[in-house]
Design an enzyme around this catalytic site. Structure first.
Site, PDB file in Angstrom:
ATOM      1  N   GLU A  14      37.068-109.871  52.448  1.00  0.00           N
ATOM      2  CA  GLU A  14      36.227-108.912  51.729  1.00  0.00           C
ATOM      3  C   GLU A  14      34.739-109.231  51.848  1.00  0.00           C
ATOM      4  O   GLU A  14      33.884-108.409  51.491  1.00  0.00           O
ATOM      5  CB  GLU A  14      36.612-108.882  50.247  1.00  0.00           C
ATOM      6  N   HIS A  26      38.492-114.925  52.960  1.00  0.00           N
ATOM      7  CA  HIS A  26      37.649-113.926  52.304  1.00  0.00           C
ATOM      8  C   HIS A  26      37.361-112.753  53.231  1.00  0.00           C
ATOM      9  O   HIS A  26      36.208-112.514  53.601  1.00  0.00           O
ATOM     10  CB  HIS A  26      36.322-114.555  51.857  1.00  0.00           C
ATOM     11  N   CYS A  60      42.065-116.192  48.352  1.00  0.00           N
ATOM     12  CA  CYS A  60      41.507-117.544  48.490  1.00  0.00           C
ATOM     13  C   CYS A  60      42.039-118.478  47.398  1.00  0.00           C
ATOM     14  O   CYS A  60      43.219-118.767  47.375  1.00  0.00           O
ATOM     15  CB  CYS A  60      39.987-117.485  48.508  1.00  0.00           C
TER      16      CYS A  60
END
Length: 376
Positions: free
Chosen positions: A300, A298, A205
């Site tokens: 994750e 993102h 990011c």
């Protein structure tokens, strides 16, 4: 048996703030590890415990468990001989040493980010040794200092070490010019370090935007409104190992106020576009060698991360729209749909396998600097 009893008691003390379910889960994880290893405390127990507990336990608890087992191993002659024997067998079997991964965590909610990344990196048979890094020139205010002292190092402590892989996370500072970020000079030094001392680095990011700007001169573009939600992306370079096994269309979450201009990326011949979105724009880029990887998003994030961010901003009175394609019928009262988990795991598994494990020299002293020339 005494070792298991001591382990259960210690873990019980460490996670007293969690409920009985968590306590039973981690204790059973240790017992299962002992049974599977037939009483031998080996380097493989760490990965067994991780797989048994990573879905519900915060990373520091699992990390403390590893440290506990290693400390017992060093204090017992019988166990130490078993450990040395296991390591020798592991080398003969071609397993080799653990992969050393350095994580520069720039996110304010550091414990949450640690847990998210640890879960993804644990979803592999490869052994991974994590080192967490913080900036010296910026003090965190959202994470207890006791935690930072226990689990984080500064750049000065690792500058003479080498790593198989590295992750540079994002940070909610897209509105600032890079040079106005208080730790920008330190970050530039760390990114220079990664070119010579890390085989493959993932930038996430804002970390990806900063890396693209510093290494290749690709400038970020401020967005009129926040790119917030879960968006469709298409794979545009399916032959690349990083997206091997990806569906042609996959989802990924975004939460940012800045993006990239596709023309600027096309003007950087060192970069390869791997995946992009009609709405969210470029999402996954890499150099040809895979030594530098950039994830504009993102993947994750956990199921409820966007939900927590949305409710935080609403509570603070900020203007924020409901995250797109997240809640059924865009209704925040309904449980969000977790539609990106499989590809998030696949992305990190592919990275560890194809760009870290299969390419990093066994002896990190033999690591060569990144040959993709930076833009000037």
């Amino acid at each position: 048996r005494n070792l298991v009893v001591d382990a259960a008691a210690t873990i019980r003390r460490r996670i007293h703030q969690y409920d009985d379910l968590l306590e039973r889960h981690i204790t059973q994880g240790i017992i299962d590890a002992m049974n599977l290893a037939r009483g031998e405390i080996t380097v493989r127990i760490k990965s067994i415990v991780m797989r048994a507990s990573h879905r519900i336990l915060p990373f520091p608890v699992v990390w403390n468990t590893w440290s506990l087992i290693e400390r017992w191993s060093r204090n017992s002659h019988h166990v130490e001989s078993r450990l040395e024997q296991s390591e020798r067998f592991a080398l003969e079997d071609g397993i080799g040493r653990p992969l050393r991964i350095l994580i520069l965590n720039l996110m304010p909610t550091k414990i949450v980010t640690e847990t998210q990344l640890a879960r993804l990196l644990a979803n592999s048979p490869l052994q991974v040794q994590l080192t967490f890094l913080q900036t010296k020139t910026h003090d965190t205010t959202h994470t207890p200092q006791e935690h930072m002292k226990a689990f984080y190092k500064t750049f000065d402590a690792v500058r003479n070490e080498r790593f198989d892989g590295m992750i540079i996370t994002g940070a909610p500072i897209e509105d600032l010019d890079y040079e106005d970020v208080d730790y920008w000079n330190e970050l530039c030094e760390i990114m220079d370090y990664s070119r010579e001392n890390v085989y493959s680095t993932i930038h996430l990011c804002w970390g990806a935007l900063a890396g693209l700007y510093y290494h290749f001169g690709v400038r970020k573009v401020h967005l009129p409104e926040k790119m917030f939600g879960v968006f469709e992306h298409r794979v545009v370079r399916p032959s690349n190992p990083l997206v091997r096994g990806f569906d042609e269309i996959f989802y990924a979450p975004h939460s940012r106020w800045a993006g990239l201009n596709r023309a600027d990326i096309d003007a950087a011949p060192e970069l390869r576009m791997l995946a992009e979105s009609d709405v969210a724009g470029p999402m996954l880029l890499s150099t040809e060698s895979g030594r530098q990887i950039f994830v504009i998003g993102h993947p994750e994030y956990d199921k409820y991360t966007l939900d927590a961010e949305y409710r935080r901003d609403v509570k603070a009175g900020k203007e924020i729209h409901v995250p797109a394609n997240y809640y059924p019928d865009d209704d925040p009262n309904k449980d969000p749909i977790f539609r990106w988990r499989a590809h998030a795991h696949l992305l990190y598994t592919n990275w560890l396998n194809y760009y870290v494990y299969q390419n990093t020299p066994y002896d990190l002293d033999d690591l060569e600097a990144v040959v993709d020339p930076p833009r000037t």
